[in-house]
Every structure is written in structure tokens, then in C-alpha cells.
Design an enzyme around this catalytic site. Structure first.
Site, short mmCIF file in Angstrom:
data_model
loop_
_atom_site.label_atom_id
_atom_site.label_comp_id
_atom_site.label_asym_id
_atom_site.label_seq_id
_atom_site.Cartn_x
_atom_site.Cartn_y
_atom_site.Cartn_z
N PRO A 20 -41.55 5.11 -73.44
CA PRO A 20 -43.08 5.12 -72.92
C PRO A 20 -43.74 5.54 -71.62
O PRO A 20 -42.64 5.93 -71.66
CB PRO A 20 -42.76 3.71 -72.45
CG PRO A 20 -41.53 3.78 -72.00
CD PRO A 20 -40.51 5.03 -73.18
N GLN A 73 -44.08 -2.01 -72.92
CA GLN A 73 -43.58 -1.86 -71.42
C GLN A 73 -44.23 -2.67 -69.95
O GLN A 73 -45.23 -2.42 -69.70
CB GLN A 73 -42.86 -0.97 -70.94
CG GLN A 73 -41.98 -0.73 -69.89
CD GLN A 73 -42.25 1.03 -69.95
OE1 GLN A 73 -42.28 1.68 -68.88
NE2 GLN A 73 -40.11 1.60 -69.29
N CYS A 103 -40.35 4.51 -63.79
CA CYS A 103 -41.09 6.20 -63.10
C CYS A 103 -41.45 6.22 -61.58
O CYS A 103 -41.34 5.01 -60.56
CB CYS A 103 -42.26 5.19 -64.19
SG CYS A 103 -43.87 5.82 -63.54
N HIS A 178 -32.17 7.46 -67.91
CA HIS A 178 -32.37 7.99 -67.98
C HIS A 178 -31.98 8.93 -66.80
O HIS A 178 -31.81 8.55 -65.92
CB HIS A 178 -34.24 7.82 -67.37
CG HIS A 178 -34.99 10.19 -67.61
ND1 HIS A 178 -36.43 9.70 -66.89
CD2 HIS A 178 -34.26 11.02 -67.70
CE1 HIS A 178 -35.92 11.06 -67.10
NE2 HIS A 178 -35.40 11.90 -66.91
N ASN A 218 -31.77 8.52 -72.29
CA ASN A 218 -32.81 8.60 -72.33
C ASN A 218 -32.68 10.19 -71.09
O ASN A 218 -31.60 10.37 -70.31
CB ASN A 218 -33.60 7.91 -71.65
CG ASN A 218 -35.30 8.40 -71.01
OD1 ASN A 218 -35.84 8.12 -70.01
ND2 ASN A 218 -35.85 9.08 -72.19
N GLY A 219 -33.53 11.46 -71.39
CA GLY A 219 -33.05 12.40 -70.67
C GLY A 219 -33.27 13.63 -71.24
O GLY A 219 -31.62 13.88 -71.58
N GLY A 220 -34.28 15.09 -71.28
CA GLY A 220 -33.29 16.19 -71.77
C GLY A 220 -32.83 15.72 -73.22
O GLY A 220 -32.50 17.18 -73.26
N GLY A 241 -38.45 12.04 -75.29
CA GLY A 241 -39.99 11.98 -75.23
C GLY A 241 -40.99 12.60 -75.45
O GLY A 241 -41.08 12.85 -76.59
N ARG A 242 -40.81 13.33 -74.63
CA ARG A 242 -42.38 14.40 -75.07
C ARG A 242 -41.83 15.13 -75.91
O ARG A 242 -42.75 15.99 -76.91
CB ARG A 242 -41.99 15.44 -73.80
CG ARG A 242 -43.60 15.01 -72.95
CD ARG A 242 -42.90 15.11 -71.21
NE ARG A 242 -44.14 14.52 -70.60
CZ ARG A 242 -43.55 13.51 -70.65
NH1 ARG A 242 -42.91 12.51 -70.03
NH2 ARG A 242 -45.12 12.65 -69.82
#
Length: 345
Positions: A20, A73, A103, A178, A218-220, A241-242
Site C-alpha cells: 500500500p 489498509q 508508516c 517491513h 517487506n522492504g528492499g 513496493g516501488r
């Protein structure tokens, strides 16, 4: 409200999900991503629980039935408010409702939700318990939590297990971790996505400690190869994510076979998804939304990465960026932009 029509199953969808992202993963973005992957779990932008109660519900919660499996979410820290938001949102038929405890933005901190709640696991547990009760009362979806491994000067090896133990006792069975701290003072939200070091081993230790829980990393993660490697280590799934947003074909285009292979840990390689075919598939959707008053740019801004890595991709992006926001822009602009890209392979 949306009904489930020929929707992909939710069970097992956590193997690969798209994170999200505020101002990114709106309904147009999600429809586009679903045109590329039929199996990846998609998430809405974070919506404050109070906004669901008092705001324009249809605008906040409506989506296309094609977007399933889909998770909503929510953000907040008041159990009664979140419970009412869940009760309302359950009518929309989401597959999951997720509570944001990760967040780090100033706006989130001022509202006392997001990553700051890592310091108050008992509050999160109360929220989860209230949300579960509200959902179960109306036959709604499961409640999950997305968190960090700690905040500021926390010792993650102490903070994260305490947090998961407390919240799991309230009935949460799925945690998206994350694997970075959130620094609430001194780092911007953008810096919080990259500067705090990753600790995948700590996140994986939570799966070993609570094997019955679903633990998603999550993350990286920036490629399907990295996602597969982390699932092979023991994670139940990976959230990207991105990277999925900026190069959706590379991440989502082979995900259904490589991550959701039928009866296998990983499927066989599949023919690459054709970005030209995805663009053509989007045209009827764009035409329908524009008849409802949506501007072309609101949809095409999510499609700028469709041809990432191909000759002419920069010309494609530039053409859309320079013209899609103009009055009178039509879906034909996409075909003009695609004509600037190298031939199909």
C-alpha cells in the site's frame, strides 16, 4: 460496492503482494497491476478509519471487481473507530483489512497511528480485537497488521517479539514486517524507506518462533529472484513496493508462474507478458472511467513504467507526461505514446 466476479483466490495470495502506497496504489493503479498479474495481492492506499466513517465512502472504498484479491489498509488507534470502519468497509467485499503500524510520516504521527504504535502493542492489540469482532459479526474478512521492527532507539530484537506476541494474542494471524526501524525524528518518510538497515534475519526469526503465523517480508525486495529466495528461506510471502510500481512487467509479469505456480513452490518460466497487450487491455477501462469524469492523467500516471527497459521507453513516458494532463486528451494518446516504443518482442 463491488461484487466478486471470477476473482482470483485470496488463499495463498500473500506469496507476492504490492505494498500500500499513499497517492500511488489507487483504484486505477490496482486495475492496471491486475491487468499484468492475476494472482498478486493488491492493497489500497492507507485510509484513516475516521475518514471511512465521516468521509465520502464510495469515493474512498469503491473498486472494480477485477481487482481481487484485494486488501483495504486502515490507519488509526481508536478501537471503536476502527471497528466501525471495518463494519462499514465489510460491505464492500474486501478480502482482507490491514492495520497500518508502519508508516513514519509526520501526518500519521500527529494522528497517533502508524509506526508510532510499535511502542504501544497493547493499543494495537485492542484495535485488532475490536476490528476482528466487527468483521466476524458481519461475516467480513480477516484482520492483518503491517509493522516495522521497531522505532528510534528501540532494540528490535526485543521490540518486535513483544509486539507480535501481544498482537497475536488478540487474534492477528498475519504480520507483514517491513524489516527496518522507523526513525520518527530525523528522517523523512522517503529516507525511512532506505536509510535504516534491513534485518531480514530478525523478521525470519519471528516465523521460527511462531510457525503458525503468516509472516510476510517487506522492504528492499526489488526482483522476483529476490522474492523467491526469501520465500525459499521460510517466509510465507514477500511484499514489494516501488519496484513493482516502477517496473511492473519485470515484477508482476512473470509472478503468476514463478511465484504462484500450480502445485509447485515455484512455477516454470512463462512467456513474458506483452506490455503492448496490457496497454490495449487498459483502453476500455480508461474510456469507461473518462465517461465518469476521470481525467486521462489520473490513470496514465500509473502506466509510465509499462515499457521500462525497452528502447523508446523514455519517449513513451515523456509523451504521456507532457500531454495526458491537457484538456481534451483522449485514450488515443496512449497509442501514440506506445508507437514511440521499439517493436514487440
Amino acid at each position: 460496492m463491488a461484487e466478486r466476479i471470477n476473482a482470483a483466490p485470496y488463499r495463498g495470495a500473500h506469496r507476492l503482494s504490492v505494498a500500500p502506497m499513499i497517492e500511488w496504489t489507487d483504484r486505477h493503479c490496482r486495475y492496471f497491476h491486475r491487468a499484468i498479474s492475476g494472482r498478486a495481492l493488491l492493497y489500497t492506499e492507507m485510509i484513516a478509519g475516521a475518514a471511512v466513517i465521516h468521509g465520502p465512502r464510495a469515493r474512498l472504498l469503491d473498486y472494480s471487481s477485477a481487482e481481487h484479491p484485494l486488501a483495504l489498509q486502515l490507519g488509526g488507534s481508536e478501537p471503536s473507530v476502527l471497528a466501525e470502519a471495518v463494519r462499514i468497509a465489510s460491505d464492500w467485499g474486501y478480502d482482507e483489512i490491514n492495520l497500518n503500524v508502519g508508516c513514519p510520516s509526520d501526518r500519521v504521527q500527529s494522528g497517533c497511528f502508524g509506526a508510532v504504535l510499535m511502542r504501544s502493542p497493547e493499543v494495537v492489540a485492542a484495535c485488532v480485537e475490536a476490528m476482528r469482532g466487527a468483521s466476524e459479526a458481519v461475516g467480513g474478512p480477516p484482520i492483518t497488521v503491517k509493522c516495522r521492527i521497531g522505532v528510534d532507539d528501540d532494540e528490535p530484537s526485543e521490540r518486535l517479539p513483544e509486539f507480535i506476541d501481544t498482537v497475536a494474542q488478540a487474534g492477528c494471524e498475519t504480520f507483514i514486517i517491513h524489516a527496518r526501524k522507523a526513525w520518527l525524528q530525523g528522517l523523512s518518510p522517503k529516507e525511512n524507506r532506505t536509510i535504516p538497515p534491513l534485518d531480514y534475519d530478525l523478521a525470519l526469526a519471528m516465523k521460527a518462533r511462531w510457525p503458525a503465523l503468516t509472516i510476510v517480508l517487506n522492504g528492499g525486495i526489488e526482483s522476483l529472484a529476490q522474492a523467491r529466495a526469501q520465500i525459499a528461506r521460510g517466509f510465507d510471502g514477500v511484499m514489494i513496493g516501488r519496484a513493482a510500481y516502477n517496473d511492473p512487467i519485470a515484477i508482476l509479469g512473470e509472478a503468476d508462474a514463478q511465484v504462484f505456480g500450480q502445485g509447485q513452490v515455484f512455477g516454470e518460466a512463462q512467456a513474458p507478458v506483452d506490455p503492448f497487450a496490457v496497454l490495449e487491455q487498459m483502453l476500455p477501462y480508461i474510456e469507461a472511467r473518462m465517461r465518469e469524469g476521470v481525467r486521462l492523467h489520473s490513470i496514465t500516471r500509473h502506466m509510465l513504467g509499462l515499457f521500462a527497459g525497452r528502447p523508446g521507453a523514455r519517449l513513451y513516458r515523456r509523451h504521456l507526461s507532457e500531454h495526458a494532463h491537457k484538456d481534451g486528451a483522449t485514450p488515443a494518446l496512449l497509442l501514440e505514446a506506445a508507437a514511440l516504443v521499439g517493436e514487440r518482442v
